[in-house]
Design a protein around this motif. Structure first.
Motif, PDB file in Angstrom:
ATOM      1  N   LYS A 145       0.881  -1.160  -0.074  1.00 54.99           N
ATOM      2  CA  LYS A 145       0.181   0.166   0.099  1.00 54.99           C
ATOM      3  C   LYS A 145       0.820   1.206  -0.144  1.00 54.99           C
ATOM      4  N   PHE A 146       0.265   2.428  -0.592  1.00 53.81           N
ATOM      5  CA  PHE A 146       1.138   3.596  -0.623  1.00 53.81           C
ATOM      6  C   PHE A 146       0.677   4.098   0.911  1.00 53.81           C
ATOM      7  N   SER A 147       1.951   4.301   1.796  1.00 54.23           N
ATOM      8  CA  SER A 147       1.452   4.846   2.974  1.00 54.23           C
ATOM      9  C   SER A 147       1.631   6.280   2.877  1.00 54.23           C
ATOM     10  N   LYS A 148       2.581   6.846   2.133  1.00 54.64           N
ATOM     11  CA  LYS A 148       3.023   8.374   2.003  1.00 54.64           C
ATOM     12  C   LYS A 148       3.327   8.718   0.940  1.00 54.64           C
ATOM     13  N   SER A 149       2.925   9.904   0.424  1.00 51.00           N
ATOM     14  CA  SER A 149       3.304  10.393  -0.834  1.00 51.00           C
ATOM     15  C   SER A 149       3.271  11.957  -0.943  1.00 51.00           C
ATOM     16  N   ILE A 150       3.982  12.267  -1.888  1.00 50.92           N
ATOM     17  CA  ILE A 150       4.097  13.845  -2.375  1.00 50.92           C
ATOM     18  C   ILE A 150       4.061  14.061  -3.675  1.00 50.92           C
ATOM     19  N   LYS A 151       2.960  14.788  -3.984  1.00 44.87           N
ATOM     20  CA  LYS A 151       2.852  15.345  -5.470  1.00 44.87           C
ATOM     21  C   LYS A 151       2.983  16.739  -5.668  1.00 44.87           C
ATOM     22  N   ILE A 152       3.788  16.867  -6.743  1.00 41.42           N
ATOM     23  CA  ILE A 152       4.334  18.390  -7.199  1.00 41.42           C
ATOM     24  C   ILE A 152       3.715  18.432  -8.413  1.00 41.42           C
ATOM     25  N   ASP A 153       3.132  19.453  -8.827  1.00 43.34           N
ATOM     26  CA  ASP A 153       2.596  19.744 -10.211  1.00 43.34           C
ATOM     27  C   ASP A 153       3.599  20.910 -10.846  1.00 43.34           C
ATOM     28  N   ASP A 154       2.996  21.004 -12.027  1.00 45.13           N
ATOM     29  CA  ASP A 154       3.919  21.977 -12.985  1.00 45.13           C
ATOM     30  C   ASP A 154       4.106  23.297 -12.586  1.00 45.13           C
ATOM     31  N   LYS A 155       3.314  23.558 -11.385  1.00 46.17           N
ATOM     32  CA  LYS A 155       3.429  24.872 -10.872  1.00 46.17           C
ATOM     33  C   LYS A 155       4.136  24.836  -9.509  1.00 46.17           C
ATOM     34  N   LEU A 156       4.537  23.634  -9.150  1.00 46.68           N
ATOM     35  CA  LEU A 156       5.458  23.404  -7.952  1.00 46.68           C
ATOM     36  C   LEU A 156       4.379  23.564  -6.877  1.00 46.68           C
ATOM     37  N   HIS A 157       3.149  23.386  -6.859  1.00 41.82           N
ATOM     38  CA  HIS A 157       2.212  23.178  -5.600  1.00 41.82           C
ATOM     39  C   HIS A 157       2.394  21.871  -5.378  1.00 41.82           C
ATOM     40  N   VAL A 158       2.211  21.723  -3.985  1.00 45.10           N
ATOM     41  CA  VAL A 158       2.099  20.607  -3.224  1.00 45.10           C
ATOM     42  C   VAL A 158       0.943  19.961  -2.729  1.00 45.10           C
ATOM     43  N   LYS A 159       0.781  18.483  -2.881  1.00 48.06           N
ATOM     44  CA  LYS A 159      -0.253  17.887  -2.027  1.00 48.06           C
ATOM     45  C   LYS A 159       0.300  16.591  -1.467  1.00 48.06           C
ATOM     46  N   LEU A 160      -0.538  16.417  -0.239  1.00 47.99           N
ATOM     47  CA  LEU A 160       0.320  15.316   0.469  1.00 47.99           C
ATOM     48  C   LEU A 160      -0.671  14.461   0.601  1.00 47.99           C
ATOM     49  N   GLN A 161      -0.508  13.048   0.837  1.00 40.08           N
ATOM     50  CA  GLN A 161      -1.382  11.972   1.273  1.00 40.08           C
ATOM     51  C   GLN A 161      -0.569  11.080   2.182  1.00 40.08           C
ATOM     52  N   CYS A 162      -1.273  10.515   3.063  1.00 36.87           N
ATOM     53  CA  CYS A 162      -0.856   9.612   4.111  1.00 36.87           C
ATOM     54  C   CYS A 162      -1.913   8.486   4.329  1.00 36.87           C
ATOM     55  N   ASP A 163      -1.560   7.390   4.152  1.00 38.40           N
ATOM     56  CA  ASP A 163      -2.284   6.152   4.189  1.00 38.40           C
ATOM     57  C   ASP A 163      -3.485   6.236   3.368  1.00 38.40           C
ATOM     58  N   GLY A 164      -3.492   7.017   1.916  1.00 39.66           N
ATOM     59  CA  GLY A 164      -4.427   7.004   1.037  1.00 39.66           C
ATOM     60  C   GLY A 164      -5.350   8.557   1.239  1.00 39.66           C
ATOM     61  N   LYS A 165      -5.150   8.899   2.473  1.00 38.30           N
ATOM     62  CA  LYS A 165      -5.802  10.171   2.727  1.00 38.30           C
ATOM     63  C   LYS A 165      -5.076  11.637   2.593  1.00 38.30           C
ATOM     64  N   ASN A 166      -5.652  12.669   1.979  1.00 33.15           N
ATOM     65  CA  ASN A 166      -5.250  13.939   1.884  1.00 33.15           C
ATOM     66  C   ASN A 166      -5.121  14.278   3.368  1.00 33.15           C
ATOM     67  N   VAL A 167      -3.718  14.869   3.365  1.00 30.90           N
ATOM     68  CA  VAL A 167      -3.377  15.837   4.719  1.00 30.90           C
ATOM     69  C   VAL A 167      -3.311  17.217   4.569  1.00 30.90           C
ATOM     70  N   PRO A 168      -3.604  17.969   5.275  1.00 38.50           N
ATOM     71  CA  PRO A 168      -3.218  19.479   5.127  1.00 38.50           C
ATOM     72  C   PRO A 168      -1.554  19.699   5.047  1.00 38.50           C
ATOM     73  N   LEU A 169      -1.298  20.846   4.539  1.00 41.11           N
ATOM     74  CA  LEU A 169       0.033  21.211   4.301  1.00 41.11           C
ATOM     75  C   LEU A 169       0.763  21.691   5.736  1.00 41.11           C
ATOM     76  N   PRO A 170       1.750  21.538   6.055  1.00 39.27           N
ATOM     77  CA  PRO A 170       2.326  22.000   7.462  1.00 39.27           C
ATOM     78  C   PRO A 170       2.259  23.565   7.207  1.00 39.27           C
ATOM     79  N   PRO A 171       2.248  24.324   8.501  1.00 37.75           N
ATOM     80  CA  PRO A 171       2.153  25.457   8.431  1.00 37.75           C
ATOM     81  C   PRO A 171       3.551  26.110   8.078  1.00 37.75           C
ATOM     82  N   TRP A 172       4.618  25.591   8.510  1.00 38.22           N
ATOM     83  CA  TRP A 172       6.091  25.981   8.118  1.00 38.22           C
ATOM     84  C   TRP A 172       6.181  26.172   6.600  1.00 38.22           C
ATOM     85  N   PHE A 173       5.420  25.264   5.821  1.00 43.67           N
ATOM     86  CA  PHE A 173       5.486  25.315   4.349  1.00 43.67           C
ATOM     87  C   PHE A 173       4.595  26.333   3.767  1.00 43.67           C
ATOM     88  N   THR A 174       3.372  26.569   4.209  1.00 45.86           N
ATOM     89  CA  THR A 174       2.245  27.399   3.765  1.00 45.86           C
ATOM     90  C   THR A 174       2.679  28.836   4.207  1.00 45.86           C
TER      91      THR A 174
END
Length: 305
Positions: A145-174
């Motif tokens: 199973k995919f436990s953790k993933s980091i997706k970066i699109d062509d605009k360098l925007h980031v989406k995070l998933q953990c155990d198949g669920k979307n998780v909010p971006l950390p404050p230190w990053f936003t």
């Protein structure tokens, strides 16, 4: 020939002493002074010759007069001064400024910079043309199973998933970055954030275990955490029947309590504020729901998703 002092017992001028001093001849021009010198020599029936001398060791300094002129005394010595050879200065080695190189190496300008060699440790790389890059980590138990993933699109925007669920971006990053990935240092910090998110999920199980033995005083409400409320709402609106079955064995919030949450009887805006402070949702999500999305009703809808 070195003159030797004629005073009885004086050894100056002899080679055995190794000491050479100045000496003065007898003053034959002054008979009274000459008698005094002969008496000082302290030798019986002795008379000086023209070569007889008395060394300077037997005279007090006040009786010695330097006949050299003041100009001669100030004249510099003719003996050359030997100057020791100075070693040539060592060649200075200037260290290269490593800060500039580090900043250039850490910078992410486009999707092409996100190569497999720059993936976080333990993550595999999947790249789809110029659309996006995904760094993912797989776990193998009974099934992979995919436990953790980091997706970066062509605009360098980031989406995070953990155990198949979307998780909010950390404050230190936003904060101050517009949720755009511009440094590899931030990319390498996401795995640690993934682990913290998974630990929070484990906290729900700990909270359920503690609530089994919780006995409120009087009519006090059970103090559910914001994580528990969000998780319960997710379960309740996924399958109400399954949620009723769960509440028979576990101390989840009741259906009526969740109904009050979903209708906005609680201050959903404050709940979202607490979730933002705890890092459960990003600042951008909080602003989008509470300001641009219609206030309390939008916040209540967001919590019930």
């Amino acid at each position: 020939m070195v003159n030797k002092c004629c005073v009885y017992g004086c050894k100056s001028g002899y080679l055995t002493t190794g000491k050479k001093v100045s000496s003065f001849r007898f003053p034959f021009y002054d008979l009274e002074l000459r008698k005094k010198w002969i008496s000082f020599v302290n030798r019986r029936d002795w008379e000086p010759t023209t070569n007889s001398v008395i060394c300077v060791l037997h005279f007090e300094s006040k009786y010695i007069k330097d006949i050299r002129s003041e100009q001669e005394l100030q004249r510099p010595s003719l003996i050359p001064t030997v100057t020791p050879c100075r070693k040539p200065p060592k060649q200075r080695v200037f260290q290269k400024d490593e800060l500039t190189d580090f900043q250039l190496d850490d910078k992410i300008s486009s999707l092409s910079d996100l190569t497999e060699s720059r993936a976080p440790e333990g993550y595999t790389t999947y790249k789809r043309d110029n659309e996006y890059v995904i760094y993912y980590h797989m776990e193998f138990n009974d099934f992979p199973k995919f436990s953790k993933s980091i997706k970066i699109d062509d605009k360098l925007h980031v989406k995070l998933q953990c155990d198949g669920k979307n998780v909010p971006l950390p404050p230190w990053f936003t904060q101050g970055t517009n949720a755009t990935l511009t440094k590899f240092g931030a990319l390498l910090n996401f795995p640690k954030y993934h682990e913290n998110v998974r630990k929070k999920s484990d906290n729900i199980l700990d909270e359920l275990q503690n609530l089994i033995y919780y006995k409120p005083d009087g009519h006090a409400h059970i103090p559910y955490s914001s994580e528990m409320i969000r998780f319960a709402l997710l379960l309740r609106y996924t399958s109400a029947q399954a949620y009723r079955i769960l509440t028979r064995s576990f101390p989840f919030p009741s259906m009526s309590t969740l109904s009050r949450y979903s209708k906005g009887s609680v201050d959903s805006v404050k709940v979202l504020g607490v979730m933002k402070e705890n890092g459960e949702i990003s600042t951008d999500q909080w602003r989008l729901v509470t300001i641009s999305g219609g206030g309390a009703r939008a916040a209540s809808d967001f919590l019930s998703r």
